[in-house]
Enzyme design. Structure first.
Site, PDB file in Angstrom:
ATOM      1  CB  CYS A 143      -1.081   0.015   1.248  1.00 20.39           C
ATOM      2  SG  CYS A 143      -1.863  -1.571   1.399  1.00 20.39           S
ATOM      3  CG  ASN A 182      -6.961  -0.814   1.465  1.00 23.40           C
ATOM      4  OD1 ASN A 182      -6.202  -0.401   0.391  1.00 23.40           O
ATOM      5  ND2 ASN A 182      -6.395  -1.429   2.696  1.00 23.40           N
ATOM      6  CG  HIS A 238      -3.171   3.184   2.137  1.00 18.77           C
ATOM      7  ND1 HIS A 238      -3.683   2.858   0.826  1.00 18.77           N
ATOM      8  CD2 HIS A 238      -3.323   2.261   3.016  1.00 18.77           C
ATOM      9  CE1 HIS A 238      -4.196   1.734   0.849  1.00 18.77           C
ATOM     10  NE2 HIS A 238      -3.964   1.169   2.027  1.00 18.77           N
TER      11      HIS A 238
HETATM   12  O1  UT7 Z   1      -3.891  -1.322   3.552  1.00 19.49           O
HETATM   13  C1  UT7 Z   1      -3.406  -1.781   4.699  1.00 19.49           C
HETATM   14  C2  UT7 Z   1      -3.812  -2.976   5.039  1.00 19.49           C
HETATM   15  N1  UT7 Z   1      -5.039  -2.929   5.881  1.00 19.49           N
HETATM   16  C3  UT7 Z   1      -5.440  -1.999   6.880  1.00 19.49           C
HETATM   17  O2  UT7 Z   1      -5.127  -0.776   6.878  1.00 19.49           O
HETATM   18  C4  UT7 Z   1      -6.503  -2.777   7.865  1.00 19.49           C
HETATM   19  C5  UT7 Z   1      -6.394  -2.272   9.028  1.00 19.49           C
HETATM   20  N2  UT7 Z   1      -7.260  -2.459  10.107  1.00 19.49           N
HETATM   21  C6  UT7 Z   1      -8.450  -2.267  10.090  1.00 19.49           C
HETATM   22  O3  UT7 Z   1      -8.802  -1.524   9.261  1.00 19.49           O
HETATM   23  C7  UT7 Z   1      -9.373  -2.961  10.986  1.00 19.49           C
HETATM   24  O4  UT7 Z   1      -8.746  -3.380  12.163  1.00 19.49           O
HETATM   25  C8  UT7 Z   1     -10.480  -4.002  10.568  1.00 19.49           C
HETATM   26  C9  UT7 Z   1     -11.655  -3.253   9.811  1.00 19.49           C
HETATM   27  C10 UT7 Z   1      -9.987  -4.946   9.403  1.00 19.49           C
HETATM   28  C11 UT7 Z   1     -11.314  -4.666  11.864  1.00 19.49           C
HETATM   29  O5  UT7 Z   1     -11.980  -3.705  12.459  1.00 19.49           O
HETATM   30  P1  UT7 Z   1     -11.597  -4.075  14.246  1.00 19.49           P
HETATM   31  O6  UT7 Z   1     -12.441  -2.881  14.628  1.00 19.49           O
HETATM   32  O7  UT7 Z   1      -9.959  -4.141  14.365  1.00 19.49           O
HETATM   33  O8  UT7 Z   1     -12.243  -5.536  14.307  1.00 19.49           O
HETATM   34  P2  UT7 Z   1     -11.753  -6.802  14.964  1.00 19.49           P
HETATM   35  O9  UT7 Z   1     -10.770  -7.260  14.126  1.00 19.49           O
HETATM   36  O10 UT7 Z   1     -11.198  -6.443  16.336  1.00 19.49           O
HETATM   37  O11 UT7 Z   1     -13.064  -7.490  15.073  1.00 19.49           O
HETATM   38  C12 UT7 Z   1     -14.050  -7.374  15.993  1.00 19.49           C
HETATM   39  C13 UT7 Z   1     -15.150  -8.351  15.561  1.00 19.49           C
HETATM   40  C14 UT7 Z   1     -14.818  -9.625  15.831  1.00 19.49           C
HETATM   41  O12 UT7 Z   1     -15.684 -10.489  16.388  1.00 19.49           O
HETATM   42  P3  UT7 Z   1     -15.690 -10.862  17.867  1.00 19.49           P
HETATM   43  O13 UT7 Z   1     -14.268 -11.772  18.081  1.00 19.49           O
HETATM   44  O14 UT7 Z   1     -15.714  -9.555  18.533  1.00 19.49           O
HETATM   45  O15 UT7 Z   1     -16.774 -11.863  18.210  1.00 19.49           O
HETATM   46  C15 UT7 Z   1     -14.594 -10.230  14.164  1.00 19.49           C
HETATM   47  O16 UT7 Z   1     -14.932 -11.383  13.871  1.00 19.49           O
HETATM   48  O17 UT7 Z   1     -15.738  -8.316  14.410  1.00 19.49           O
HETATM   49  C16 UT7 Z   1     -15.661  -9.227  13.624  1.00 19.49           C
HETATM   50  N3  UT7 Z   1     -15.791  -9.043  12.073  1.00 19.49           N
HETATM   51  C17 UT7 Z   1     -16.737  -8.993  11.496  1.00 19.49           C
HETATM   52  N4  UT7 Z   1     -17.947  -8.887  11.587  1.00 19.49           N
HETATM   53  C18 UT7 Z   1     -18.881  -8.331  10.646  1.00 19.49           C
HETATM   54  C19 UT7 Z   1     -14.609  -8.950  11.449  1.00 19.49           C
HETATM   55  N5  UT7 Z   1     -14.813  -8.663  10.242  1.00 19.49           N
HETATM   56  C20 UT7 Z   1     -16.317  -8.430  10.158  1.00 19.49           C
HETATM   57  C21 UT7 Z   1     -17.007  -8.354   9.159  1.00 19.49           C
HETATM   58  N6  UT7 Z   1     -18.398  -8.325   9.443  1.00 19.49           N
HETATM   59  N7  UT7 Z   1     -16.801  -8.117   7.751  1.00 19.49           N
END
Ligand code: UT7
Length: 335
Positions: A124, A291, A261
């Site tokens: 990225c 993204n 980004h």
């Molecule tokens: O380009 C550079 C590369 N990528 C990035 O910059 C991404 C950086 N990270 C992020 O943007 C965020 O960490 C995410 C958007 C990927 C995830 O958001 P988060 O607030 O960090 O969520 P999390 O991973 O802590 O997950 C929270 C909950 C989990 O459930 P439990 O364990 O709390 O029951 C996940 O399983 O959300 C769940 N979850 C979803 N739920 C519904 C993860 N993905 C989804 C989804 N829909 N698509």
């Protein structure tokens, strides 16, 4: 004459400016509601956690076709012919082919026969690193101009059963044409890489399979520790922005727009807060395109340019971050 840092060495500045921008997106728009039919997710979760509402996904458009279209747009916008291009760089982490490189394929489509063409992969941060590479070549007088593109068809390396990643990414390409100038233009860059953190965002290319060994791939599709990447971005991006501002003797209040980004709206808000800069100075398009890795910054730049939102003399900060881990920032005066 002011100094700028290139890698870790200080060098004298010559001027190189962007003279044209272009971008291309696949025709198909996929909404969050569409993704609700594929994985256990919801429009509400995706919007609240990321700010993304939709993304463009390839139904046949290739990295090469999208990038060539973006490059053709940048050439037209710059009023230059493909035959004039001396350097053609494509930043990508999702090429169709291992060989030849995407840049050589784009060169062939464009008919940019004079250009030296090669790819660069810094995920990225790829476009930013490619722009700095072009800057170094043109500034050094090795080439008079460069076409710099960031393009991705991430939909082919994403696991469409993994709700944690498939809702985030989109396909597309953006490009800029740069040329030597007397003053202004690109003012300086900083770049950083931390290979120790490579495991938090990875995707293997091909398995090792030959008459002597057959090893399965550990990560055939994108695997990400989202929380780690999130924390890294919110911490490191403001540091690199402050570093490049200091290096180019630019006051943060002089900066009109911060083009980051486009990974997550909450990341951008966190960075704005750490810099104590109003969020209105951080334009975004991730709600519509998701993204797009190395394509994110040049597509955003092209949209702002074509909307007439970039005026001569405006100071812009660009900043990319991603797998590697890689990150960096650049400052430019729009002309
Ligand atoms: O380009 C550079 C590369 N990528 C990035 O910059 C991404 C950086 N990270 C992020 O943007 C965020 O960490 C995410 C958007 C990927 C995830 O958001 P988060 O607030 O960090 O969520 P999390 O991973 O802590 O997950 C929270 C909950 C989990 O459930 P439990 O364990 O709390 O029951 C996940 O399983 O959300 C769940 N979850 C979803 N739920 C519904 C993860 N993905 C989804 C989804 N829909 N698509």
């Amino acid at each position: 004459m002011p100094l700028r840092q290139h890698g870790r060495k200080a060098r004298f500045i010559m001027s190189v400016k962007i003279i044209g921008t272009g971008s291309a997106l696949p025709k198909l728009q996929v909404t969050n509601a569409d993704l609700e039919k594929l994985v256990d997710t919801s429009d509400e979760w995706i919007r609240e956690r990321t700010g993304i509402r939709g993304r463009h996904i390839s139904t046949g458009e290739t990295l090469v076709s999208l990038t060539a279209q973006a490059c053709a747009g940048a050439l037209e916008n710059a009023g230059r012919a493909a035959s004039e291009v001396e350097l053609l760089l494509v930043a990508t982490c999702s090429p169709e082919r291992g060989i030849p490189c995407a840049a050589c394929q784009v060169q062939s489509v464009l008919g940019a026969q004079k250009a030296v063409a090669f790819d660069l992969n810094a995920a990225c941060a790829g476009f930013l690193f490619a722009l700095n590479t072009a800057y170094a070549y043109v500034e050094a007088g090795i080439y008079r101009n460069a076409l710099v593109a960031g393009g991705e068809v991430l939909s082919k390396i994403v696991d469409w059963t993994d709700r944690g990643t498939c809702v985030l990414f989109g396909d597309g390409a953006g490009a800029v044409m740069v040329e030597k100038c007397d003053k202004g233009g690109l003012l300086g860059f900083v770049q950083h890489s931390d290979g120790r953190k490579g495991e938090v965002l990875r995707c293997d290319s091909r398995e090792l399979k030959n008459p002597y060994v057959s090893l399965p791939m550990e990560a055939p599709y994108v695997q990400m520790d989202g929380r780690e990447v999130f924390a890294f971005a919110v911490r490191r991006v403001p540091e690199s922005i402050l570093e490049v501002l200091e290096q180019t003797h630019t006051d943060i209040e002089e900066v009109d727009l911060f083009l980051l980004h486009q990974a997550n709206r909450r990341i951008i808000e966190g960075i704005a807060k750490r810099l104590s800069v109003d969020i209105s100075r951080f334009p975004t398009n991730l709600d519509r395109v998701g993204n797009m890795s190395s394509a994110a910054i040049p597509v955003l730049l092209d949209e702002l340019n074509r909307q007439g939102r970039l005026r001569p003399g405006m100071k812009l900060v660009l900043s990319g971050f991603g797998a590697g881990l890689t990150y960096g920032a650049g400052v430019m005066e729009w002309q």
